[in-house]
Each structure stands twice: as C-alpha cells, then as structure tokens.
Design a protein around this motif. Structure first.
Motif, PDB file in Angstrom:
ATOM      1  N   GLU B 106      50.314  50.191  10.681  1.00 16.90           N
ATOM      2  CA  GLU B 106      51.751  50.489  10.689  1.00 16.90           C
ATOM      3  C   GLU B 106      52.036  51.840  10.036  1.00 16.90           C
ATOM      4  O   GLU B 106      52.870  52.606  10.516  1.00 16.90           O
ATOM      5  CB  GLU B 106      52.536  49.394   9.965  1.00 16.90           C
ATOM      6  CG  GLU B 106      53.995  49.778   9.799  1.00 16.90           C
ATOM      7  CD  GLU B 106      54.915  48.603   9.612  1.00 16.90           C
ATOM      8  OE1 GLU B 106      55.103  47.860  10.591  1.00 16.90           O
ATOM      9  OE2 GLU B 106      55.430  48.416   8.497  1.00 16.90           O
ATOM     10  N   ILE B 107      51.316  52.121   8.935  1.00 18.98           N
ATOM     11  CA  ILE B 107      51.545  53.392   8.247  1.00 18.98           C
ATOM     12  C   ILE B 107      51.215  54.557   9.188  1.00 18.98           C
ATOM     13  O   ILE B 107      51.990  55.501   9.321  1.00 18.98           O
ATOM     14  CB  ILE B 107      50.703  53.463   6.956  1.00 18.98           C
ATOM     15  CG1 ILE B 107      51.280  52.488   5.928  1.00 18.98           C
ATOM     16  CG2 ILE B 107      50.684  54.877   6.389  1.00 18.98           C
ATOM     17  CD1 ILE B 107      50.458  52.359   4.664  1.00 18.98           C
ATOM     18  N   ALA B 110      53.745  54.662  12.022  1.00 21.50           N
ATOM     19  CA  ALA B 110      55.040  55.122  11.517  1.00 21.50           C
ATOM     20  C   ALA B 110      55.036  56.637  11.363  1.00 21.50           C
ATOM     21  O   ALA B 110      56.019  57.306  11.684  1.00 21.50           O
ATOM     22  CB  ALA B 110      55.361  54.461  10.178  1.00 21.50           C
ATOM     23  N   ALA B 111      53.915  57.166  10.887  1.00 21.98           N
ATOM     24  CA  ALA B 111      53.831  58.619  10.719  1.00 21.98           C
ATOM     25  C   ALA B 111      54.016  59.319  12.059  1.00 21.98           C
ATOM     26  O   ALA B 111      54.663  60.351  12.150  1.00 21.98           O
ATOM     27  CB  ALA B 111      52.489  58.999  10.094  1.00 21.98           C
ATOM     28  N   GLY B 115      57.608  60.904  12.402  1.00 21.56           N
ATOM     29  CA  GLY B 115      57.266  62.217  11.856  1.00 21.56           C
ATOM     30  C   GLY B 115      57.218  62.206  10.343  1.00 21.56           C
ATOM     31  O   GLY B 115      57.357  63.245   9.712  1.00 21.56           O
ATOM     32  N   GLY B 116      57.102  61.026   9.758  1.00 25.56           N
ATOM     33  CA  GLY B 116      57.037  60.941   8.298  1.00 25.56           C
ATOM     34  C   GLY B 116      58.395  61.048   7.625  1.00 25.56           C
ATOM     35  O   GLY B 116      58.483  61.232   6.425  1.00 25.56           O
ATOM     36  N   LYS B 117      59.481  60.936   8.405  1.00 24.59           N
ATOM     37  CA  LYS B 117      60.828  61.029   7.829  1.00 24.59           C
ATOM     38  C   LYS B 117      61.200  59.712   7.131  1.00 24.59           C
ATOM     39  O   LYS B 117      61.021  58.620   7.680  1.00 24.59           O
ATOM     40  CB  LYS B 117      61.859  61.328   8.918  1.00 24.59           C
ATOM     41  CG  LYS B 117      61.617  62.636   9.644  1.00 24.59           C
ATOM     42  CD  LYS B 117      62.054  63.822   8.794  1.00 24.59           C
ATOM     43  CE  LYS B 117      62.026  65.114   9.563  1.00 24.59           C
ATOM     44  NZ  LYS B 117      60.733  65.432  10.190  1.00 24.59           N
ATOM     45  N   VAL B 118      61.765  59.828   5.941  1.00 26.42           N
ATOM     46  CA  VAL B 118      62.029  58.653   5.109  1.00 26.42           C
ATOM     47  C   VAL B 118      63.011  57.687   5.769  1.00 26.42           C
ATOM     48  O   VAL B 118      62.720  56.508   5.953  1.00 26.42           O
ATOM     49  CB  VAL B 118      62.572  59.075   3.733  1.00 26.42           C
ATOM     50  CG1 VAL B 118      62.907  57.856   2.901  1.00 26.42           C
ATOM     51  CG2 VAL B 118      61.564  59.935   3.019  1.00 26.42           C
ATOM     52  N   LEU B 119      64.204  58.197   6.117  1.00 30.66           N
ATOM     53  CA  LEU B 119      65.232  57.279   6.608  1.00 30.66           C
ATOM     54  C   LEU B 119      64.851  56.678   7.953  1.00 30.66           C
ATOM     55  O   LEU B 119      65.048  55.495   8.205  1.00 30.66           O
ATOM     56  CB  LEU B 119      66.574  58.006   6.695  1.00 30.66           C
ATOM     57  CG  LEU B 119      67.119  58.390   5.315  1.00 30.66           C
ATOM     58  CD1 LEU B 119      68.427  59.154   5.431  1.00 30.66           C
ATOM     59  CD2 LEU B 119      67.310  57.138   4.445  1.00 30.66           C
ATOM     60  N   THR B 121      61.928  56.012   8.952  1.00 35.16           N
ATOM     61  CA  THR B 121      60.927  54.976   8.719  1.00 35.16           C
ATOM     62  C   THR B 121      61.582  53.705   8.204  1.00 35.16           C
ATOM     63  O   THR B 121      61.198  52.594   8.568  1.00 35.16           O
ATOM     64  CB  THR B 121      59.881  55.472   7.705  1.00 35.16           C
ATOM     65  OG1 THR B 121      59.436  56.753   8.108  1.00 35.16           O
ATOM     66  CG2 THR B 121      58.705  54.528   7.631  1.00 35.16           C
ATOM     67  N   LEU B 122      62.584  53.875   7.335  1.00 37.77           N
ATOM     68  CA  LEU B 122      63.291  52.716   6.788  1.00 37.77           C
ATOM     69  C   LEU B 122      63.889  51.883   7.918  1.00 37.77           C
ATOM     70  O   LEU B 122      63.920  50.658   7.876  1.00 37.77           O
ATOM     71  CB  LEU B 122      64.384  53.206   5.828  1.00 37.77           C
ATOM     72  CG  LEU B 122      65.071  52.195   4.925  1.00 37.77           C
ATOM     73  CD1 LEU B 122      64.061  51.483   4.058  1.00 37.77           C
ATOM     74  CD2 LEU B 122      66.098  52.903   4.055  1.00 37.77           C
ATOM     75  N   TRP B 124      62.939  52.102  11.204  1.00 36.04           N
ATOM     76  CA  TRP B 124      62.014  51.926  12.326  1.00 36.04           C
ATOM     77  C   TRP B 124      61.632  50.454  12.423  1.00 36.04           C
ATOM     78  O   TRP B 124      61.538  49.753  11.404  1.00 36.04           O
ATOM     79  CB  TRP B 124      60.765  52.797  12.078  1.00 36.04           C
ATOM     80  CG  TRP B 124      59.834  52.885  13.246  1.00 36.04           C
ATOM     81  CD1 TRP B 124      60.150  53.278  14.503  1.00 36.04           C
ATOM     82  CD2 TRP B 124      58.451  52.576  13.237  1.00 36.04           C
ATOM     83  NE1 TRP B 124      59.035  53.249  15.282  1.00 36.04           N
ATOM     84  CE2 TRP B 124      57.972  52.810  14.547  1.00 36.04           C
ATOM     85  CE3 TRP B 124      57.546  52.126  12.281  1.00 36.04           C
ATOM     86  CZ2 TRP B 124      56.643  52.606  14.906  1.00 36.04           C
ATOM     87  CZ3 TRP B 124      56.225  51.927  12.630  1.00 36.04           C
ATOM     88  CH2 TRP B 124      55.783  52.166  13.929  1.00 36.04           C
TER      89      TRP B 124
END
Lengths: 321, 254, 285, 234
Positions: B106-107, B110-111, B115-119, B121-122, B124
């Motif tokens: 998942e990590i 998710a990346a 694109g590694g964006k915080v929000l 990912t929250l 996603w």
C-alpha cells in the motif's frame, strides 16, 4: 473476525449504559475520566503510529483548555463569547501548537527521538511558567467560572446526565476520527515512517510534512480534551498545561498500550479511577507507586497491558484473505 | 530503429569521483535502454557502490553527468532523483519490520497514486486489487498478511524489489539482490527480475558478485575494475576475456 | 556598569555548575545512548544529602564528597535494577528514567514533605572583587565546579579509562572486541554521572531553595545545553552550558526569568533546526 | 587450537545464515575462508569474536568453549579481530589507537610497541597523527597493529584487502605471514581476493550458503586456479 471487535464494542456499550447505573456524582466523575481518556488516545496516536513520544502532551491539552476558557468568558477581543466556538478554538489551538512544534523540529535534519522528548518536556515546563506568570489569563490561580456548553432543550453540560453523554459523544467521535486516520493509507505510511524514515523518504514521501500533520492531529484531539476539561470542571489553571499532567497522560498511554487507541483510553480510565479510589487510602504513596508501576510496565510490558484485548483486525483493504 | 528516448534511456557519461586523493571512479561511461537490463560485476572496491550512490543522489560526482530520459539526475538531491523514477534496492533488506506485506504494497502504491502528497494519501482509498495482483504475479501472495520481520530473507528481498515496481520506478538499481540467498531463492529472484523486465518497461541495473546469477539472468554485462569499465559484453564474452579473469584471480594467473 | 562584574560572576557560577550536570548527561548518552531523565533527581538527591548530613552535624565541606558518593551509589542501584534490562531499547530507557524521576521525587516528598527548606551556606562573608561585593560562597562554587569539570575532562582525555570511554562512544562494538568490558564501563559511567549530578546539587543547595521540584528546574537547562552543544560530545557540553548558562543569567537580569526560559528554549530550537549535531557540529563541517 | 562444530548463527532470530559450520584450525596455522558476498563470512567472524551469539553448535579455543561468551572475554582469551572496514578510531592518534589494543587486557602494557613499530614503520613515523587522516593501506596496518599489540594467539581478519592497492595488499600479506611464522600466531583470514590469500594462507576453506563446501591447500589452488572459480561460482 467479529470476535476481535467484541471488547471494543463492549467498552462503548458499558460506557453508554453507565448513566442508568450511576448516580449524578459518580456520573460526573466518569465524565471527567473520559476526558482523560481522550487525552490518552491523542498521545497513543502520535506515539503508537508515528513513533513520537511526547512528554509534553499537556501542552496541547492546556492550550485547548485556555482557548476554551478565554473564548467562553469573552476575554479574546473581537471573538464572541460562545462556549461552542470556544470548543472549536480549543481544537484549533491544540492543533496549531502541535503543528508549530512539529514544524520547528521536523523540518530540520536528522532529529532524534530523544530531542523530541526533551523539547516537549521543555515546552510543557515553559508553558506552565508562562501561564503562571501571565496575569491576563489568570496567573497562578487560573480562570474560574468557565461556563458550561449550552445544549438544546434548555439543558447545558453542567447537568451530570447531559454532560456525561456529551463527553461520551466526543470521546467516541475522537476515537472514530483517530481510528479512521490510522486506518487510512496515510496511517499506513505513518507507521512506515515509524519503522524507517529514510526508506519512506526514498519512495518519494516528504516525511517532515507527515509528521507535522500527525502532531497537529494529535494536538487537536488533545485540545478537544482540554476544552471539554475546562467546561466540565468550569475552571482552568496552569496545572493543566504542565509537566505533571503530561507525565500522567504518558503513563496512561504506556500502561494501557500505545499501539491501540482504545487500550490507552481504557488505561487512562482505569489508572485515574484507581487514583481517586486509592489516593484517599495510600495518599502520597500513590504517585510513588505509579512511578514504579510505570517503570515496571516499560521494562516488562513495552506494549502495555491492554493492547492485546482491544487490537482491531486490519481493514479489509490491507488483508489478503 | 529505436527512438531517441528509448535508446540511451539512462546515459552515464564519463562519471568521475574522488574522495580526498582516492579515485573511486575514473571516468565511467555506459548507457541503458528503456526496458533494458544490464549487470555490473567486479570485485569489491571497484566503484560499483559509488556509482550507485551517484545515480541515486547520495553523492554528487566530481565530474561527468548521468541523464535519465535526457534529464540530468547526477548531482540532484536524493528525493528528487527518487521522484524522477530511480529506485534503489540496497543489499541489506530494507523492509519495514513491523508492517505486513500488504501494508508495504500500500505504501508503494500510495506513493505512485498520490505522488507522495499528504492530503491525497489521507483520502486515497487504496488499491487492494492491484496489490494482490502484483503479489500473486511475484509469487508472494501467501505472505500478504505476514509481518515483514518474520519473513524469510529471500522473501524480504523480493518484496523490496516489488515495492520499487509498485512505486512505478522507471529505473531499478539492484545492489546484490541475491546476497545471502539459497539457490532456490536466487532462482525465484532471477525469475522476478526477468518478469519485471518483460512485463513492465522498467530499466534495470544490477550489481552482482555471484556469477551463477549473472549467467542465469543472461543479460549484457559491464565489468568494472578499479573505478573503470574494463569490458562490456555477454556472459560468455566476458568470461573468456583474459583481462577479466586476471581481475578476479590476481595478475599472475592471467 | 557596577553590576556588570556581579552579573558576569553570576553567569559564570551558573554556567560552571550547569557544565558539571551536562558532562554527566553527555557521557551517559554518548556511551549508552540513554537520555537520563532522572538526572535532575540525582541533582535533587545531592541537595537533600547535604540537608540530612548537615542535620546530623556533618560539616558542609564533607557533605559535598558525601553527596557524590551517595548519589553515585543510587546511580549504580538504578543501573542494576532497571537500566541493564533495557539497554538495547533506547526509547524505553527514556521512559524508564522518566518513571524513575517521578518515583524519586515522590519518595522525597514522602520523606521530607513538599515544602522548601534551607541549607546554610558555609561562607557568608561577601568579598570585594573588582569593586563589587560578591558572595564568597558563590566564588567557591565556581572554583569547585571548574576544578571538578577539569578533573572530569582530564580523566576523559588523559587516562586509559577515559580513552576506553571515548573509544566506546565512537565505536562500541570495536571497543568490545578489543577487550573492553562494556557492562562495567556503562555501569561506572552511569554511576559517576549520577554522582556528578549529586555533587552539583550539593554545592548548589545553599544557593537555591531545596524542594522536590528543584531538580527538574535545574536539569532542564542542562538538557537544552546538550542539545545546543551537541548530544554525545563532551566538548559540546562546554559550548552548550556557556551559551545556555550565560544567556539565562543575562536575560533573567535584564527582563525576567520566565522570558529567559522562553529565549533559551527558542535558542535551542533554532540551533537544532539548523545544526542537527549542535555547536560541536560546526567544527566537523 | 580452534575447533568449530555444527555452528549455526544468524543476524535475526530464527533465520540462520550459517547452517552448521565445521572447521578445525591448528596452532600456528594460517587459514583463509573464501566465499562470495552474502555467504555469511562476516557473520562467521562476528560469531567467532562474540559480537553475535551462535544459535547452536560449539566453538572451542584450545579446548575451552567460547561460543556465546561476550566479545571482551573472547578478546581477553587471545582472539584479536581486524574487522571489515578496519574500524580504527579516526579521531584518535595512531598511538592512542594502539593503546586501545592493550587497555582492556589485564596485565598488558605497551611493551610491544617497539616491535610493532618495527613491523609497521609508517606507524612510528606518524604516531602523533590523527588516524582518520591515514590512507586505506595505512589504516589497515594500524588495525592489524592494534590487534597484534594485545599479544593474541589467534588473529581474525575480515576482508583485509578491501579497498587497498594490490602492491600494498602483497606487502601486508607477506608481513603477516612472516609475523605468524616467527610468533607462532594462528591466522584466519576471510577474503574474496586471492592475491592476499595466496601469499598469506596455507589452506583455504570455501564458504557457500552457510556451509563449508570445500577445502584445499593453497598450493594446489595456485596450480589449478580453476578450482577457485568452481568453488566460488565465478
């Protein structure tokens, strides 16, 4: 699978039926325990998921408590004296303090866990001294007569029954919110950061931002607990922002289990309940016993005592079977 | 004819690196096509690791450039190189010890997705199907719910390679991916690398000591020696080269 | 202008004792990777040792070495009872020493009560220095602190034990492979570090109000000093205590102690933000 | 002198990389252990010196079981270790590094310093210099000297030729062989580089996948280099 959900459901069910079993005085006391439980969950989130041990969690709690008190007493120029607005600002204050400390620390290079611990201790000590010496916010005596939260039907949170249910509602809300965050992909990455920050960085995540957000979330929830504290105890004093309470929160989360939100929550309720029960009989020895018990748990049960019972299964998304 | 983008996807041009007075790399040049695969062999201290450190932004070169699809990657910061699609697998397994295999996937996914964006990912929703598909293809599906610290060594190494693929890396740098593996694990890893190379357009550069591995992977070789490229060619060509044999066995056995 | 020398001496007094506390912290951390959060309580125990010993008639100057030995033994006990089980879990050592600090503080409250007490200074006559009347006891404290710190540095940099300790800080495994018994080294370091904190508490006792909270108040600046100076670097402890000690004294004198604390805290944050290995990181760059 | 029986060891619990090593070394012998990367060579060295506890099996030094003892005890029993990467103390002077070789050894002083300086004259010349400023070959000599000054019975070297120019490798190997011969010192050298092995070692054992897969006198390998390629999968 649902079997593992049972203890969690049972806790909330018991808390929900308590009003039918307890008298008003005991109910008010339980309401206060739930507030401490929320604070313990806020620490368990940042510690268990992000691996950041905050020795100054009361800083966020206290920031919330003061924000609540100052707002609802109409002491902030230009801001209406609404208790509900106060509670909102309590969350914001906790989050802002968390975010600021995070931003100050995490954007630098190579911050060690130990640094974070020391800085949070220092921040809590200083916050306590500042509030003690700041006349406008009540100085050493703090602020009294913080109004309760008005509720529909002419009630307010000073009513033991309504007050308890209100706090319980917020506790559940905080639990579900933190649970949702830690079970989101964000939470997965946060746990990854706890294991190996550089590896996560090398996958293209800008780690500092993730940690700042985690600390802001944790601070916001602690701020909520502080806001509720101010309104339910109807006062706030420098004691709620300092090292003593920070240490207590740390002990609750460690004894209950940092990795599982509800374990920390229940840990806080049990420890605090025992304290009110035992401090009458063993008085001064209580703190000594807690200190020694805390050492014992750290050495012998690094995962806490309750984590096992309340650990939830992984979300469907993260299970293969 | 291959287009100009696919040929010389990775182009290393006269890279030099010295530490103090020691020349770790004395002008290394070679290139790798998109979806190409090459293996670098050479004794310890020949400069392989320094080269990888330069390609991943850990070290700046003293001179020379490396480009990926025409864009310079040498001298950039490590996370920028990573975002351009260069992924490195270290020799030591770098799995996240408390996390399950599915969490690892998942990590990585998710990346790629956020694109590694915080929000982002929250919010996603995850991609369970893709994670499982990739695990199945790599033969790791049965380990999905296992915690990484309990995995056998070989599985850890394959999981880490798989994470780089899931991340959507365009170029994989694999540093001795089969070090410490049993023969079966080595074969499984070779298969994984081949499959990645065939089914995705990922370019792969491998550092390896193990000549069995190199032979079985059957890809072009680059032999490095004392900071220079000694020879490029197929396994058989390289093996027959007296210079290469000398490099391994000492001058007097040439 | 008149008060300038007095202020400078105050700063020197504070800095030199801070340095003693820091050296113990730094060496313990450098060697064992333990951030000893109970260090403040070792300081506290030193002060109470003087209180008790003076109470039964022990002359003050004997109380100081007594505090060193007593608290050193406490340190030895803590190592044997707690720390040796969790050396390989750095985060847990922080937590355990935190619990230890809580327990010691509370034990003091139980035995001596929460109120603050006074320890009589052995010297009360002020001396004239640069035209300023200055407490002669403070001058002696400066002297003692500097001499002890000097002795510690001499041991670290001029003796075999010191060489072994520094080697172990640089490369624990290699030191072990060369025959150094790390357990013994750890244990003695922790004990001596605790003893130094106890000694600092003893000499500071007549200058502070002796109460169960005095330890944290004193050791917090010490923690900030080692962050500023560079964790794990004995020389960094000097830089850190000079910066933190003198800025605290000066800002306290010009404004208030609260503002001094805030300033020092911000100073520490700014330092670790831009110099992750503290001031001692400057040199190696 | 050293006897290893069915030794198992690994970095993580339950994941043994060494899967039953059997090896005997007699006093004064010079043995090389060759194998590719990742085959457990360094792990074997770390297990022998006591940095890693064996999970099963026996290690005996002169008949005395030493498996599982802490590193400082094994060191004091006369096993000296020159690790991969040399691990000298870069901030210390060369003389201080040499002192580290005897500090932990009860009853041992710097009596041997002159002899050490005679063996490695460069160290005498630079004795007051910071060790971090030395070249790779000089650092290696310092690491060996630091090990020898403590009067070991067994010297354990892990990849001593790594990152060192060939002529220096030869020099070090010859010096070590000579010292071993005059002092009766037992030497185990872990290597990938045959240049070092052929000068230094009398016998070679091959380590593959956590097992000793073959042994041969060095002379035979020099005569038939094919054996090395076969044994090391080259």
């Amino acid at each position: 699978m649902t079997l593992r959900l049972l203890p969690t459901l049972a806790v909330w069910a018991v808390l929900a039926v308590l009003p039918m079993l307890l008298g008003p005085w005991e109910l008010a006391m339980f309401g206060q325990l739930l507030i401490y439980g929320i604070a313990a969950m806020s620490l368990a989130f940042i510690w268990g998921q992000g691996g950041l041990v905050s020795f100054g969690q009361a800083l966020f709690f206290g920031a919330g408590a003061y924000a609540m008190s100052l707002t609802s007493k109409g002491m902030l120029p230009g801001i209406p004296d609404s208790p509900w607005l106060g509670l909102l600002l309590a969350v914001v204050a906790g989050a802002v303090f968390g975010g600021l400390i995070g931003a100050a620390l995490f954007f630098g290079k190579g911050l060690r866990t130990a640094y974070f611990g020391i800085i949070t201790i220092a921040a809590a000590v200083i916050a306590e001294r500042v509030t003690t010496n700041w006349r406008y916010i009540g100085g050493f005596n703090g602020l009294l007569d913080v109004p309760p939260l008005p509720l529909p039907g002419g009630l307010d949170s000073a009513d033991p029954f309504a007050g308890y249910l209100l706090v319980l509602g917020f506790a559940l809300l905080a639990f579900l919110f933190l649970l949702a965050v830690e079970r989101s992909p964000y939470g997965t990455v946060l746990r990854g950061i706890r294991c190996d920050e550089r590896r996560i960085m090398s996958l293209g995540f800008f780690v500092p931002l993730w940690k700042v957000l985690a600390l802001a979330i944790s601070g916001g929830v602690a701020g909520l607990a502080g806001g509720l504290f101010a309104t339910q105890f109807s006062f706030v004093s420098p004691a709620v922002i300092g090292l003593a309470l920070s240490t207590e929160i740390l002990i609750w989360a460690a004894v209950g289990g940092k990795a599982v939100l509800l374990a920390a929550f229940v840990g806080a309720i049990i420890v605090k309940y025992m304290e009110s029960y035992l401090s009458e009989t063993i008085g001064n020895y209580w703190l000594l016993v807690t200190g020694i018990a805390f050492i014992a748990v750290v050495v012998l049960f690094p995962q806490g005592l309750l984590g096992r019972f309340f650990a939830l299964p992984q979300p469907r998304r993260l299970r293969r079977d | 004819m291959v287009s100009s983008v696919t040929a010389d996807f990775l182009k290393i041009d006269d890279i030099r690196k010295s530490f103090g007075g020691i020349h770790a790399l004395r002008g290394v040049s070679f290139s790798l096509d998109a979806a190409g695969i090459k293996c670098i062999v050479g004794p310890n201290g020949c400069g392989k690791s320094t080269l990888f450190n330069i390609l991943t932004g850990v070290l700046p070169p003293s001179a020379g450039t490396a480009t990926l699809a025409g864009r310079r990657i040498s001298g950039l910061a490590a996370h920028k190189v990573s975002r351009m699609g260069v992924g490195r697998k270290f020799q030591v397994p770098g799995v996240l010890s408390d996390l399950t295999v599915m969490e690892h996937m998942e990590i990585a996914l998710a990346a790629r997705a956020t694109g590694g964006k915080v929000l982002k990912t929250l919010l996603w929703r995850g991609n369970r199907a893709e994670a499982i598909r990739m695990l199945e293809e790599a033969g790791l599906a049965e380990y999905g719910d296992k915690v990484a610290s309990q995995l056998p060594h070989g599985i850890k190494q394959r999981l880490e390679i798989l994470m780089l693929v899931a991340r959507g890396m365009k170029l994989l740098l694999l540093d001795e991916p089969t070090a410490g593996m049993t023969a079966t694990e080595t074969q499984a890893t070779i298969e994984l690398i081949r499959r990645i190379n065939e089914t995705t357009d990922t370019a792969i550069l491998v550092i390896e000591h193990d000549m069995t591995f190199v032979r079985d992977l059957a890809c072009p070789l680059i032999v490095m020696m004392r900071g220079e490229v000694l020879r490029e060619g197929s396994y058989d060509e390289v093996r027959a080269d007296p210079q290469v044999r000398a490099a391994y066995l000492g001058d007097r056995h040439a | 202008m008149v008060s300038f020398f007095g202020l400078a001496l105050d700063a020197l007094n504070y800095t030199s004792v801070l340095l003693l506390v820091c050296v113990g912290l730094v060496v313990i951390f450098g060697l064992m990777q333990v951030i000893n959060l109970a260090h403040g309580e070792f300081f506290l125990l030193g002060a109470y040792t003087v209180l008790v010993a003076q109470g039964v008639g022990v002359p003050f100057w004997l109380c100081v070495p007594l505090a060193f030995v007593t608290v050193g033994l406490v340190g030895l006990l803590c190592d044997a009872a707690i720390l040796r089980f969790i050396y390989d879990r750095p985060v847990d050592t922080i937590l355990a020493t935190w619990g230890l600090s809580l327990a010691i503080r509370q034990a003091i409250v139980i035995v001596f009560g929460p109120q603050s007490q006074q320890v009589a200074a052995p010297l009360t006559e002020p001396v004239q220095l640069f035209g300023v009347a200055y407490s002669s006891y403070r001058l002696v404290v400066i002297l003692i602190a500097i001499l002890v710190a000097l002795a510690v540095f001499l041991v670290l940099y001029r003796t075999s034990i010191g060489l072994a300790a520094r080697a172990a800080m640089a490369n624990r495994q290699m030191a072990q492979c060369l025959g150094i018994n790390m357990r013994r080294l750890d244990r003695s370091t922790f004990s001596v570090g605790a003893g130094l904190a106890g000694l600092s508490g003893a000499v500071m006792a007549p200058l502070m109000s002796v109460d169960p909270q005095m330890g944290m108040g004193f050791v917090l600046p010490a923690f900030l000093s080692i962050l500023v100076g560079g964790v794990g670097s004995p020389a960094g402890a000097i830089w850190g205590s000079v910066v933190i000690g003198s800025s605290t004294t000066l800002v306290s004198a010009w404004w208030t102690p609260v503002i001094a604390q805030i300033v020092v805290f911000l100073l520490a944050i700014v330092t670790i933000r831009f110099l992750p290995s503290g001031l001692s990181g400057l040199r190696s760059k | 002198m050293l006897e290893i029986k069915a030794l198992r060891s690994g970095y993580a619990r339950g994941a043994d990389v060494l899967k039953g090593i059997d090896l005997k070394v007699s006093a004064g012998e010079r043995l090389a252990i060759m194998g590719r990367n990742g085959m457990g060579k360094t792990l074997l060295a770390k297990t022998l010196i006591g940095l890693i506890k064996p999970s099963a099996g026996e290690i005996r030094l002169e008949g005395k079981p030493i498996g599982g003892l802490p590193a400082h005890r094994i060191s004091n029993l006369g096993v000296a270790y020159v690790p991969q990467g040399r691990e000298i103390f870069g901030d210390f002077t060369i003389l201080e590094n040499l002192r580290m070789g005897v500090i932990g050894k009860p009853g041992l002083g710097m009596e041997r310093l002159d002899q050490i300086y005679d063996w490695f004259p460069i160290l005498r010349e630079r004795h007051a210099q910071r060790a971090g400023t030395l070249s790779g070959g000089q650092m290696q000599q310092l690491a060996i000297a630091r090990a020898l000054i403590g009067r070991p019975k067994l010297l354990l070297l892990d990849e001593p030729s790594e990152g060192i120019q060939p002529n220096i490798v030869h020099e070090i190997a010859e010096k070590l062989a000579a010292i071993s011969a005059t002092e009766g010192l037992t030497v185990i050298v872990i290597e990938q580089n045959f240049e070092m092995v052929e000068i230094l070692a009398e016998r070679v054992a091959f380590l593959e996948n956590g097992l000793i897969t073959g042994e041969s006198p060095t002379a035979r390998l020099i005569a038939e280099p094919e054996l090395i390629t076969q044994n090391m999968g080259l």
